[in-house]
Scaffold this active site. Structure first.
Site, PDB file in Angstrom:
ATOM      1  N   TYR A   1       0.718  -1.117  -0.038  1.00  0.00           N
ATOM      2  CA  TYR A   1      -0.153   0.047   0.177  1.00  0.00           C
ATOM      3  C   TYR A   1       0.821   1.360   0.036  1.00  0.00           C
ATOM      4  O   TYR A   1       0.333   2.371  -0.220  1.00  0.00           O
ATOM      5  CB  TYR A   1      -1.149  -0.024   1.110  1.00  0.00           C
ATOM      6  CG  TYR A   1      -2.198  -0.992   0.859  1.00  0.00           C
ATOM      7  CD1 TYR A   1      -3.015  -0.972  -0.074  1.00  0.00           C
ATOM      8  CD2 TYR A   1      -2.367  -1.804   1.975  1.00  0.00           C
ATOM      9  CE1 TYR A   1      -4.059  -1.763  -0.301  1.00  0.00           C
ATOM     10  CE2 TYR A   1      -3.147  -2.932   2.220  1.00  0.00           C
ATOM     11  CZ  TYR A   1      -4.008  -2.931   0.900  1.00  0.00           C
ATOM     12  OH  TYR A   1      -4.996  -3.694   0.678  1.00  0.00           O
ATOM     13  N   ASP A   2       2.231   1.274   0.255  1.00  0.00           N
ATOM     14  CA  ASP A   2       2.862   2.478  -0.015  1.00  0.00           C
ATOM     15  C   ASP A   2       4.203   2.082   0.003  1.00  0.00           C
ATOM     16  O   ASP A   2       5.115   2.067   0.894  1.00  0.00           O
ATOM     17  CB  ASP A   2       2.798   3.376   1.356  1.00  0.00           C
ATOM     18  CG  ASP A   2       3.223   4.639   1.054  1.00  0.00           C
ATOM     19  OD1 ASP A   2       3.976   5.032   0.179  1.00  0.00           O
ATOM     20  OD2 ASP A   2       2.983   5.744   2.126  1.00  0.00           O
ATOM     21  N   ILE A   3       4.689   1.659  -1.322  1.00  0.00           N
ATOM     22  CA  ILE A   3       6.253   1.453  -1.517  1.00  0.00           C
ATOM     23  C   ILE A   3       7.081   2.358  -1.329  1.00  0.00           C
ATOM     24  O   ILE A   3       8.235   2.342  -1.731  1.00  0.00           O
ATOM     25  CB  ILE A   3       6.103   0.654  -2.898  1.00  0.00           C
ATOM     26  CG1 ILE A   3       5.820   1.648  -4.269  1.00  0.00           C
ATOM     27  CG2 ILE A   3       5.337  -0.502  -3.230  1.00  0.00           C
ATOM     28  CD1 ILE A   3       6.316   1.064  -5.657  1.00  0.00           C
ATOM     29  N   THR A   4       6.754   3.694  -1.340  1.00  0.00           N
ATOM     30  CA  THR A   4       7.495   4.928  -1.135  1.00  0.00           C
ATOM     31  C   THR A   4       7.855   5.115   0.285  1.00  0.00           C
ATOM     32  O   THR A   4       8.533   6.189   0.413  1.00  0.00           O
ATOM     33  CB  THR A   4       7.122   6.041  -1.841  1.00  0.00           C
ATOM     34  OG1 THR A   4       5.816   6.584  -1.210  1.00  0.00           O
ATOM     35  CG2 THR A   4       6.869   5.543  -3.357  1.00  0.00           C
TER      36      THR A   4
END
Length: 136
Positions: A46-49
């Site tokens: 859900y939030d690869i950054t």
């Protein structure tokens, strides 16, 4: 899940020094392999950054970084592993151009742009040329 030490990918997003196509493809391949393994195990990042986030799809909104996350993550719509693929596309775009595909003055404005506009094509920005299969 194993914690792997290393640098932050966001440190490589620079308008002054966009990443080469070759390095971007290498990173994309590595991140894709990691996401594939996670998805096969039933895990959606859900939030690869950013910091690792695990949430059920019912608890998803507003998980993630709005500049890279899929619109579904912020609107309460059904979200799944495809959100990670959407984010990966945004990250690769940013590595090649030095900025996320959608920017604006605040998170709400970015989200509206994502919902109402098509993502910009990297090759139309004049920064990279398209890669043709078999072409040299």
């Amino acid at each position: 899940m194993e914690r792997v030490r290393g640098g932050v990918l966001a440190a490589h997003v620079s308008p002054e020094r966009p990443m080469s196509i070759e390095d971007t493809l290498r990173i994309g391949e590595e991140v894709s392999a990691a996401l594939c393994a996670a998805h096969e195990a039933g895990v959606v990042h859900y939030d690869i950054t950013n910091t690792f986030t695990v949430a059920s799809s019912s608890l998803l909104s507003p998980a993630g970084t709005v500049q890279y996350g899929a619109p579904e993550q912020f609107t309460g719509a059904a979200a799944d592993h495809r959100c990670d693929l959407y984010a990966l596309g945004g990250v690769l775009f940013a590595l090649l151009t030095g900025h996320p595909p959608f920017t604006d003055t605040n998170a709400y404005a970015v989200l509206l742009r994502k919902i109402e506009e098509d993502a910009p094509a990297v090759d139309r920005l004049g920064l990279v040329r398209p890669i043709m299969c078999g072409a040299r």
